[in-house]
Design a protein around this motif. Structure first.
Motif, mmCIF file in Angstrom:
data_model
loop_
_atom_site.group_PDB
_atom_site.id
_atom_site.type_symbol
_atom_site.label_atom_id
_atom_site.label_comp_id
_atom_site.label_asym_id
_atom_site.label_seq_id
_atom_site.Cartn_x
_atom_site.Cartn_y
_atom_site.Cartn_z
ATOM 1 N N ARG A 38 -4.013 14.464 10.389
ATOM 2 C CA ARG A 38 -4.456 15.504 9.470
ATOM 3 C C ARG A 38 -5.849 15.187 8.943
ATOM 4 N NH1 ARG A 38 0.789 14.240 8.762
ATOM 5 N NH2 ARG A 38 2.321 15.911 8.768
ATOM 6 N N VAL A 39 -6.530 16.207 8.453
ATOM 7 C CA VAL A 39 -7.862 16.011 7.896
ATOM 8 C C VAL A 39 -7.807 15.047 6.709
ATOM 9 C CG1 VAL A 39 -7.862 18.009 6.328
ATOM 10 C CG2 VAL A 39 -10.018 17.149 7.270
ATOM 11 N N GLY A 40 -6.735 15.075 5.940
ATOM 12 C CA GLY A 40 -6.585 14.132 4.829
ATOM 13 C C GLY A 40 -6.497 12.691 5.314
ATOM 14 N N ASP A 41 -5.849 12.474 6.458
ATOM 15 C CA ASP A 41 -5.790 11.132 7.054
ATOM 16 C C ASP A 41 -7.191 10.666 7.433
ATOM 17 O OD1 ASP A 41 -2.961 11.112 6.968
ATOM 18 O OD2 ASP A 41 -2.837 12.055 8.950
ATOM 19 N N VAL A 42 -7.950 11.543 8.074
ATOM 20 C CA VAL A 42 -9.308 11.195 8.508
ATOM 21 C C VAL A 42 -10.172 10.875 7.290
ATOM 22 C CG1 VAL A 42 -11.386 12.060 9.661
ATOM 23 C CG2 VAL A 42 -9.129 12.544 10.633
ATOM 24 N N ARG A 43 -10.073 11.697 6.254
ATOM 25 C CA ARG A 43 -10.873 11.457 5.049
ATOM 26 C C ARG A 43 -10.491 10.139 4.380
ATOM 27 N NH1 ARG A 43 -10.279 17.640 3.040
ATOM 28 N NH2 ARG A 43 -11.942 18.510 4.337
ATOM 29 N N ALA A 44 -9.210 9.844 4.318
ATOM 30 C CA ALA A 44 -8.758 8.588 3.701
ATOM 31 C C ALA A 44 -9.246 7.384 4.493
ATOM 32 C CB ALA A 44 -7.237 8.561 3.592
ATOM 33 N N LEU A 45 -9.194 7.465 5.811
ATOM 34 C CA LEU A 45 -9.669 6.358 6.641
ATOM 35 C C LEU A 45 -11.180 6.192 6.509
ATOM 36 C CD1 LEU A 45 -7.490 6.830 9.845
ATOM 37 C CD2 LEU A 45 -7.229 5.097 8.052
ATOM 38 N N GLN A 46 -11.911 7.284 6.467
ATOM 39 C CA GLN A 46 -13.358 7.185 6.327
ATOM 40 C C GLN A 46 -13.752 6.647 4.951
ATOM 41 O OE1 GLN A 46 -14.652 11.084 7.652
ATOM 42 N NE2 GLN A 46 -14.816 10.369 9.751
ATOM 43 N N ALA A 47 -12.988 7.006 3.917
ATOM 44 C CA ALA A 47 -13.256 6.459 2.582
ATOM 45 C C ALA A 47 -12.992 4.956 2.565
ATOM 46 C CB ALA A 47 -12.388 7.166 1.541
ATOM 47 N N ALA A 48 -11.910 4.525 3.216
ATOM 48 C CA ALA A 48 -11.619 3.086 3.291
ATOM 49 C C ALA A 48 -12.696 2.360 4.084
ATOM 50 C CB ALA A 48 -10.245 2.865 3.923
ATOM 51 N N ALA A 49 -13.164 2.981 5.151
ATOM 52 C CA ALA A 49 -14.219 2.374 5.966
ATOM 53 C C ALA A 49 -15.512 2.228 5.169
ATOM 54 C CB ALA A 49 -14.461 3.209 7.226
ATOM 55 N N LEU A 97 -6.022 7.950 19.565
ATOM 56 C CA LEU A 97 -6.664 8.961 18.719
ATOM 57 C C LEU A 97 -7.312 8.326 17.492
ATOM 58 C CD1 LEU A 97 -4.012 11.828 18.826
ATOM 59 C CD2 LEU A 97 -6.319 11.872 19.793
ATOM 60 N N VAL A 98 -6.579 7.457 16.817
ATOM 61 C CA VAL A 98 -7.101 6.784 15.626
ATOM 62 C C VAL A 98 -8.289 5.905 16.002
ATOM 63 C CG1 VAL A 98 -6.547 5.071 13.843
ATOM 64 C CG2 VAL A 98 -4.931 6.910 14.350
ATOM 65 N N ASN A 99 -8.213 5.247 17.128
ATOM 66 C CA ASN A 99 -9.291 4.386 17.597
ATOM 67 C C ASN A 99 -10.602 5.162 17.779
ATOM 68 O OD1 ASN A 99 -10.215 1.755 18.583
ATOM 69 N ND2 ASN A 99 -10.366 2.782 20.564
ATOM 70 N N GLY A 100 -10.499 6.433 18.074
ATOM 71 C CA GLY A 100 -11.679 7.262 18.285
ATOM 72 C C GLY A 100 -12.355 7.730 17.008
ATOM 73 N N LEU A 101 -11.767 7.453 15.859
ATOM 74 C CA LEU A 101 -12.340 7.903 14.598
ATOM 75 C C LEU A 101 -13.490 7.012 14.156
ATOM 76 C CD1 LEU A 101 -9.106 8.747 12.589
ATOM 77 C CD2 LEU A 101 -10.666 10.340 13.726
ATOM 78 N N ARG A 102 -14.527 7.625 13.627
ATOM 79 C CA ARG A 102 -15.673 6.895 13.091
ATOM 80 C C ARG A 102 -15.211 5.987 11.941
ATOM 81 N NH1 ARG A 102 -19.159 11.089 11.355
ATOM 82 N NH2 ARG A 102 -17.668 11.225 9.702
ATOM 83 N N GLY A 103 -15.652 4.754 11.949
ATOM 84 C CA GLY A 103 -15.329 3.820 10.873
ATOM 85 C C GLY A 103 -14.134 2.939 11.140
ATOM 86 N N VAL A 104 -13.345 3.241 12.157
ATOM 87 C CA VAL A 104 -12.173 2.426 12.499
ATOM 88 C C VAL A 104 -12.614 1.343 13.481
ATOM 89 C CG1 VAL A 104 -9.891 2.408 13.579
ATOM 90 C CG2 VAL A 104 -10.554 4.318 12.091
ATOM 91 N N ASP A 105 -12.371 0.090 13.101
ATOM 92 C CA ASP A 105 -12.806 -1.022 13.943
ATOM 93 C C ASP A 105 -11.693 -1.588 14.816
ATOM 94 O OD1 ASP A 105 -15.655 -1.461 13.010
ATOM 95 O OD2 ASP A 105 -14.552 -1.463 11.115
ATOM 96 N N TYR A 106 -10.505 -1.763 14.229
ATOM 97 C CA TYR A 106 -9.379 -2.345 14.967
ATOM 98 C C TYR A 106 -8.146 -1.489 14.746
ATOM 99 C CZ TYR A 106 -12.436 -6.425 14.383
ATOM 100 O OH TYR A 106 -13.515 -7.277 14.351
ATOM 101 N N VAL A 107 -7.403 -1.255 15.820
ATOM 102 C CA VAL A 107 -6.152 -0.509 15.757
ATOM 103 C C VAL A 107 -5.069 -1.372 16.380
ATOM 104 C CG1 VAL A 107 -4.919 1.578 16.479
ATOM 105 C CG2 VAL A 107 -7.358 1.705 15.925
ATOM 106 N N ILE A 108 -3.948 -1.422 15.689
ATOM 107 C CA ILE A 108 -2.797 -2.157 16.205
ATOM 108 C C ILE A 108 -1.569 -1.275 16.082
ATOM 109 C CG2 ILE A 108 -2.421 -3.279 13.966
ATOM 110 C CD1 ILE A 108 -1.404 -5.741 15.578
ATOM 111 N N VAL A 109 -0.724 -1.298 17.083
ATOM 112 C CA VAL A 109 0.554 -0.595 17.026
ATOM 113 C C VAL A 109 1.581 -1.608 16.563
ATOM 114 C CG1 VAL A 109 2.319 0.599 18.371
ATOM 115 C CG2 VAL A 109 -0.114 0.982 18.884
ATOM 116 N N CYS A 110 2.345 -1.254 15.523
ATOM 117 C CA CYS A 110 3.353 -2.193 15.037
ATOM 118 C C CYS A 110 4.565 -1.460 14.482
ATOM 119 C CB CYS A 110 2.765 -3.140 13.986
ATOM 120 S SG CYS A 110 2.353 -2.395 12.430
#
Length: 102
Positions: free
Chosen positions: A33-44, A71-84
């Motif tokens: 969701r757009v809220g997810d993207v905004r939250a991740l970019q704010a954290a970044a 998909l998450v890996n493709g977002l600006r500001g995300v450096d590392y993605v792990i599935v857990c």
């Protein structure tokens, strides 16, 4: 970059030694969701490196955990993605000791 837990620990150890601030977020991201993207970019914006855990649980999902991670890996500001697994999220956070939690 999609990483294993061992790769993540090595990368974060290097980043910490270089004085980098670490951000951490976790969710299933079944529907991004757009809220997810905004939250991740704010954290970044508040950290030097952002780790995102894509939760792989037993509930039904629209797409696989691996595809959600991509998909998450493709977002600006995300450096590392792990599935857990959901049960590993808090253990992972305790291991990483993030400066920023989203």
């Amino acid at each position: 970059m999609i990483v294993s837990e061992a790769e993540l620990v090595r990368a974060v150890t290097r980043d910490r030694a270089a004085g980098k601030r670490l951000g951490f977020a976790a969710a299933s991201f079944d529907l991004l969701r757009v809220g997810d993207v905004r939250a991740l970019q704010a954290a970044a914006a508040r950290s030097d490196r952002l780790v995102v855990a894509v939760i792989d649980d037993t509930s039904p999902h629209v797409i696989t955990a691996e595809d959600r991670a991509e998909l998450v890996n493709g977002l600006r500001g995300v450096d590392y993605v792990i599935v857990c697994a959901a049960a590993r999220v808090e253990l992972l956070a305790a291991l990483l000791i993030p400066d920023v939690r989203a």
